[in-house]
Design a protein around this motif. Sequence first.
Motif, PDB file in Angstrom:
ATOM      1  N   GLU A  17       0.828  -1.210   0.000  1.00  0.00           N
ATOM      2  CA  GLU A  17       0.000   0.000   0.000  1.00  0.00           C
ATOM      3  C   GLU A  17       0.868   1.268   0.000  1.00  0.00           C
ATOM      4  OE1 GLU A  17      -3.508   1.954   2.780  1.00  0.00           O
ATOM      5  OE2 GLU A  17      -3.057  -0.172   2.910  1.00  0.00           O
ATOM      6  N   ILE A  18       1.951   1.255   0.773  1.00  0.00           N
ATOM      7  CA  ILE A  18       2.864   2.409   0.799  1.00  0.00           C
ATOM      8  C   ILE A  18       3.494   2.615  -0.571  1.00  0.00           C
ATOM      9  CG2 ILE A  18       5.012   3.292   1.773  1.00  0.00           C
ATOM     10  CD1 ILE A  18       4.287   1.926   4.389  1.00  0.00           C
ATOM     11  N   GLU A  20       2.346   1.696  -3.489  1.00  0.00           N
ATOM     12  CA  GLU A  20       1.351   2.168  -4.458  1.00  0.00           C
ATOM     13  C   GLU A  20       1.173   3.674  -4.339  1.00  0.00           C
ATOM     14  OE1 GLU A  20      -2.169  -0.070  -3.817  1.00  0.00           O
ATOM     15  OE2 GLU A  20      -1.445  -1.858  -4.864  1.00  0.00           O
ATOM     16  N   SER A  21       1.100   4.179  -3.107  1.00  0.00           N
ATOM     17  CA  SER A  21       0.982   5.627  -2.893  1.00  0.00           C
ATOM     18  C   SER A  21       2.227   6.347  -3.403  1.00  0.00           C
ATOM     19  CB  SER A  21       0.763   5.909  -1.406  1.00  0.00           C
ATOM     20  OG  SER A  21       0.825   7.291  -1.135  1.00  0.00           O
ATOM     21  N   LEU A  22       3.392   5.792  -3.104  1.00  0.00           N
ATOM     22  CA  LEU A  22       4.645   6.404  -3.546  1.00  0.00           C
ATOM     23  C   LEU A  22       4.725   6.411  -5.065  1.00  0.00           C
ATOM     24  CD1 LEU A  22       8.001   5.791  -1.740  1.00  0.00           C
ATOM     25  CD2 LEU A  22       7.953   5.937  -4.204  1.00  0.00           C
ATOM     26  N   LYS A  24       2.246   6.501  -7.236  1.00  0.00           N
ATOM     27  CA  LYS A  24       1.343   7.502  -7.819  1.00  0.00           C
ATOM     28  C   LYS A  24       1.985   8.886  -7.798  1.00  0.00           C
ATOM     29  CE  LYS A  24      -3.002   5.167  -6.601  1.00  0.00           C
ATOM     30  NZ  LYS A  24      -4.228   5.236  -5.766  1.00  0.00           N
ATOM     31  N   ASP A  25       2.606   9.250  -6.681  1.00  0.00           N
ATOM     32  CA  ASP A  25       3.221  10.572  -6.586  1.00  0.00           C
ATOM     33  C   ASP A  25       4.423  10.692  -7.520  1.00  0.00           C
ATOM     34  OD1 ASP A  25       1.416  11.514  -4.750  1.00  0.00           O
ATOM     35  OD2 ASP A  25       2.589  10.939  -3.006  1.00  0.00           O
ATOM     36  N   ARG A  41       3.774  17.351  -2.673  1.00  0.00           N
ATOM     37  CA  ARG A  41       3.943  16.017  -3.245  1.00  0.00           C
ATOM     38  C   ARG A  41       5.306  15.435  -2.875  1.00  0.00           C
ATOM     39  NH1 ARG A  41       0.524  13.904  -6.390  1.00  0.00           N
ATOM     40  NH2 ARG A  41      -0.359  15.913  -6.950  1.00  0.00           N
ATOM     41  N   GLY A  44       5.138  14.365   0.586  1.00  0.00           N
ATOM     42  CA  GLY A  44       4.392  13.117   0.705  1.00  0.00           C
ATOM     43  C   GLY A  44       5.242  11.903   0.352  1.00  0.00           C
ATOM     44  N   ALA A  48       6.304   8.793   2.801  1.00  0.00           N
ATOM     45  CA  ALA A  48       6.107   7.387   2.436  1.00  0.00           C
ATOM     46  C   ALA A  48       7.398   6.593   2.609  1.00  0.00           C
ATOM     47  CB  ALA A  48       5.608   7.288   0.995  1.00  0.00           C
ATOM     48  N   GLN A 507      -6.428   0.870  -9.868  1.00  0.00           N
ATOM     49  CA  GLN A 507      -5.257   0.312  -9.199  1.00  0.00           C
ATOM     50  C   GLN A 507      -4.272  -0.248 -10.208  1.00  0.00           C
ATOM     51  OE1 GLN A 507      -6.324  -2.536  -6.193  1.00  0.00           O
ATOM     52  NE2 GLN A 507      -7.294  -1.044  -4.856  1.00  0.00           N
ATOM     53  N   ASP A 510      -2.947   2.772 -12.846  1.00  0.00           N
ATOM     54  CA  ASP A 510      -1.848   3.613 -12.367  1.00  0.00           C
ATOM     55  C   ASP A 510      -0.507   2.913 -12.534  1.00  0.00           C
ATOM     56  OD1 ASP A 510      -3.605   5.606 -11.688  1.00  0.00           O
ATOM     57  OD2 ASP A 510      -3.805   4.992  -9.603  1.00  0.00           O
TER      58      ASP A 510
END
Length: 828
Positions: A17-18, A20-22, A24-25, A41, A44, A48, A507, A510
């Motif tokens: 999950e971390i 995936e967030s990283l 995207k940014d 950003r 963020g 992460a 999901q 991306d």
Amino acid sequence: MSPPSKALAEFVAEATEILESLGKDLLVLDERRGQEADPERVNGIFRAAHSLKGLAGLFGQERISRLAHGTEDLLDRLRLGKLLLDDAVLDTLIEALDAFQALLAETARGAETDVLTQRVNGMAERLARLGEPPAAQDEDPLERLELEAQVRSVFTEYEEHRLRENVRRGVALWRVRAAFDLSDFDKGLADLNTRLKPMGEVISTLPSARPGGAHGIAFDLIFGTQVTLTELESGLMGTPAELSPLTVRPPEPTAVARSAEALQRAMESPAIVLGAPPTVDAVAAPPAPAPSKRGGKKRGPRAPVASTPGGQPLLPLGDSVPHASAVPGGASPSVVKTLEGLSLPAQGRAVSGRFPAAEVLRSHAASSEEGGGATAGATGAGPSLVTYLQGPGGRASVRKVMSSAEAPGKPPPVAAPTVPVEPSLRSLTQTVRVDIGKLDGLINMVGELLLIKANLQRLAESARQDGVVPLSKLFGQELARETRGLERKLEALQEGLLEARMVPVGQVFDKLARLVRRITRDAGKEIDFVIGGGEVELDKLIVEELSDPLMHLIRNAIDHGVESPDSRLAAGKSRRAVVALRAEQKGNHVVIEVSDDGAGIDELRVREVALSRGLITFAQAEEMGRRELLNLIFLPGFSTARSVSELSGRGVGLDVVKNNLGNLSGIIDVWSERGKGTAFHLTLPVTLAIIRALVVGVSARTYAVPLNSVLEILSVQPREIRTVERREVLDVRGQTLPFVRLSRLFGLPERPVSRYFVVVVGLAQERLGIAVDELHGQQDIVTKPLGGRLQSVRGISGATDLGNRTPVLVLDVAALLEDGLALERRRA
């Protein structure tokens, strides 16, 4: 699951999950490459990496922790303005993300390879020495901000940096004071931040020096924005915010600016003749009222004038400049100090660290009998500056020389090594994040089911005690009522569980976006990747299985479909191609489209390749229409690639994509037009968990047909079946419908019947009528996969149990459509 494996699964799920967030940014930064990065950003991404480092340390994952530590340090320097976000830094961050995913994949498998360990160690070292610091400034912009010393003293290093950047860029700064009641100040402050952030940057939030009353608390927010005061007041309407501007004094002329002015005057001096290439004396010796008295021995011959490869003379502005102050309009000594600190191209230096032209001229000045005193024999310790004249009568501006030069001690840019193509985009974890509200709803339904169970137990106990006495009509009515209630609650429970399994297809989209940007650079093409419908939801298992087919289709689009920029311009197209990935829900199905505006598929080339490889006969090729020719690309081993590339051409064709979709009860359809582009349409069911099915009978055997693929049911007399070009068809409301008998498809004995029940099924644009003997009704089923030798049987997707505990086979509608439509052609 044992405690160690459960802990490992939890780590993999949270780390995924971390990442995936990283990812995207980082994708947003990559898309805006060359633009100023959004500080929020970057912050963020830093958070992460920090979270991943702590999580890996907690679970003893030393390799992930070490790489996360290096990434965190790099991002910390980046967010504090100690490092510039150039291409090398961004590419390395993306490479680090790939390394994290490879490490996580090994962790999930319980493996640890030396190759990946060495890669991580090398990357951690590269992260530590990567990057270029920003140019030094003569003054601290914060000195121009009129802000109380006690306020500045509590700023964090990051807040100081962001405040400094806003002052440097000339952004208007405001102090936003707001007082809230102690009972709900957190909500009020959150609402104020929510309103401010779209209009600018909240740099710092501090307790206000002015109290907020006996039962309140006040905050001062330092806010930078470029909107007008009217817009700011409008955005804060309804909040207790009070605005007061922060004063920023205008910048004073810097030493560099003053020196540049002096240099301008020096270059405009009559001593510098611009035009025809000057002689050494004209360049090196400004006119003086009298010859120098510092003559020496007899001097040697004059040295030639140093020049650029284009024949333009080099003007020394280093060791000769200190004496220019003796000439009217000459540069002051402060100019010399500034010029010696400037960055200059390394190719302009001699081995000794000086510039060739200055060395030549210095040698002549030290040995010439007639040399000018103003330029003789100066030997400075710092480097000299060489300005390249841009032609007769022209000169390079100081600003351009400074911006295009490289720092003398700057290390060469770090080249990111080639990253191997990602083998799969499937998630490493099967976990699904579920909203707590949905779980509460499921718990409530279970509670109501328990009440129904208690009533049914009471009725059963009553019936048992009555023995052989006939049950009353009232008993039957009560039993029917409880059964209906049970049915409704079970349907609601089923719907809630299916909803909990649903995840957005975004999901996968991306992940594909990041892959597209990488392989586009490798292929040397210019592509705009357009994503739409990422919010459409599918079953978690279907989304995971979709990743590889979509990746294959996009690789083909980039490698085979899209032309090179020059070829597109020659064809009258825009230089940049468009590859689109869109999802849309249509009833119980989701349609995903992968399209490009490239060259399209040449059906004649497809026909030629299919014939040369023996995939079809010449007679079959003669009967095929354009659509059937296009569908040949899904045959095993088919490929029109003339050479093997990093992206495709290895013989693994679209048949793999088709088989994967078939396992999901999906179908793929292709459209293409030469010169216009190609589009693949993937039609998939929303879920495979619990579905409604139509139960049918054929030759004394029972089958289940997924109801989401059934369009209608017809009753047909045998005489209504016609044969067109050796294919059985039906005339349905003026439209020709392909017709197959299920008994013939499965090789079952046919029974004579007076009429057929025709189940019309459809996926995407395909339609097919399937003849069955009997209809037994509808039922909810849970499809279980077939194991062993039965899992490869065409036309069967699995098995299920009916209400009477009878096992039946579930038909694979997608496979039946394909086999039924191609059956007669294969027989021909």
